[in-house]
Write an enzyme that holds these catalytic residues in place. Structure first.
Site, PDB file in Angstrom:
ATOM      1  CG  HIS A  94      13.588 -16.954  40.429  1.00 23.03           C
ATOM      2  ND1 HIS A  94      12.562 -16.079  40.192  1.00 23.03           N
ATOM      3  CD2 HIS A  94      13.856 -17.571  39.250  1.00 23.03           C
ATOM      4  CE1 HIS A  94      12.206 -16.182  38.915  1.00 23.03           C
ATOM      5  NE2 HIS A  94      12.975 -17.073  38.328  1.00 23.03           N
ATOM      6  CD  GLU A 166      16.466 -16.711  35.869  1.00 22.62           C
ATOM      7  OE1 GLU A 166      16.336 -17.683  35.127  1.00 22.62           O
ATOM      8  OE2 GLU A 166      15.579 -16.363  36.668  1.00 22.62           O
TER       9      GLU A 166
HETATM   10  P1  PGA Z   1      10.872 -17.751  31.797  1.00 22.44           P
HETATM   11  O1  PGA Z   1      11.355 -17.866  33.310  1.00 22.44           O
HETATM   12  O2  PGA Z   1      11.752 -18.657  30.970  1.00 22.44           O
HETATM   13  O3  PGA Z   1       9.439 -18.193  31.808  1.00 22.44           O
HETATM   14  O4  PGA Z   1      11.037 -16.321  31.394  1.00 22.44           O
HETATM   15  C1  PGA Z   1      12.710 -17.981  33.629  1.00 22.44           C
HETATM   16  C2  PGA Z   1      12.891 -17.904  35.121  1.00 22.44           C
HETATM   17  O5  PGA Z   1      12.197 -17.105  35.774  1.00 22.44           O
HETATM   18  O6  PGA Z   1      13.701 -18.647  35.684  1.00 22.44           O
END
Ligand code: PGA
Length: 270
Positions: A94, A166
């Protein structure tokens, strides 16, 4: 047909009783879906109590992190081996792990390998920063993060894993909620194509078609449909929205409707 997968990343939120309350509320609203997989990724602390509480026909559990050594003198860490009986998935790579905790390609590769070795499915997060996007380096960043992370895996192991696109600039962190940019579905589509193409080049067509690809970054009940309709997307990884039972259960309903509609279209994919 690949099932839609929704993974709620609770990050460092909710103590034991708050987490239990959220699961209780979600359980009231979410029915047993055969075709949508709903995964909760709470803090390490509450995985154990939640594993006793959840209805396993509705929910699966994920850890947000783990250490790649199976055991030893690693103060403060929890290994994949220890999580084996508790979770189906572990989130690896992440952007907060990469940027706040300095995790590099090598560590992430070792975590992905340890995860697979221990029979747990990795959810590998990859994505470019704002500067990398401005410099038009998105494809290179995705390629580098992906190829380095899976370099120890076989084609079958890659087929079974989950990759989450992401974009770092689209992730909400509370402070940037009103100001940060939201990814447009066509931008997500391009990134997903790059990801599947990289898997294709490394592991062939079967793996590139089997691997599940999620989108994460400010997804919520309002935009879930648009992201889930992006070709090649298999689900979402919401952070903030997963802490709100109304928002998250609505996302599950939307995913269920989309999945039913997909099943009605004969595409030779089944
Ligand atoms: P968010 O986070 O939906 O709050 O933007 C997503 C993530 O970091 O997995």
């Amino acid at each position: 047909m690949r099932k839609i997968l929704l993974v709620g990343n609770w990050k460092m939120h909710l103590n034991t009783s708050q987490a239990s309350l959220l699961v209780h509320r979600l359980s009231e609203r979410i029915k047993i879906h055969r075709d949508v997989e709903v995964v909760l990724a709470p803090s390490m602390l509450v995985l154990q109590p939640l594993s006793m509480q959840i209805d396993r026909r509705k929910f699966r559990l994920a850890a947000q992190n783990a250490y790649y050594k199976d055991e030893g003198a690693f103060t403060g860490e929890v290994s994949f081996t220890m999580l084996q009986d508790l979770v189906h998935y572990v989130i690896i790579g992440h952007s907060e792990r990469r940027h706040v905790f300095g995790e590099n390609h090598r560590l992430i590769r070792d975590k992905v390998s340890a995860c697979v070795r221990n029979g747990i499915t990795p959810i590998l997060c990859i994505g470019e920063t704002k500067d990398e996007r401005t410099a038009k380096e998105t494809s290179r960043v995705l390629h580098d993060q992906l190829t380095s992370a899976v370099s120890d895996l076989t084609a079958d192991e890659v087929s079974n894993m989950v990759i989450a696109y992401e974009p770092v600039w689209a992730i909400s962190n509370g402070a940037n909620y009103a100001t940060h940019e939201i990814a447009k579905p066509d931008e997500v589509e391009k990134a997903v194509k790059v990801i599947r193409h990289n898997v294709y080049e490394l592991y062939g067509r079967k793996a590139s078609e089997a691997v599940r690809v999620l989108y994460g970054g400010s997804s919520n009940a309002e935009n879930a449909r648009a992201y889930l309709e992006v070709p090649g997307i298999d689900g979402l990884l919401p952070g903030g929205a997963s802490l709100n039972y109304h928002e998250f259960s609505t996302m599950v309903d939307i995913a269920d409707k989309i999945q039913s509609a997909r099943k009605d279209i004969p595409d030779g994919n089944e």
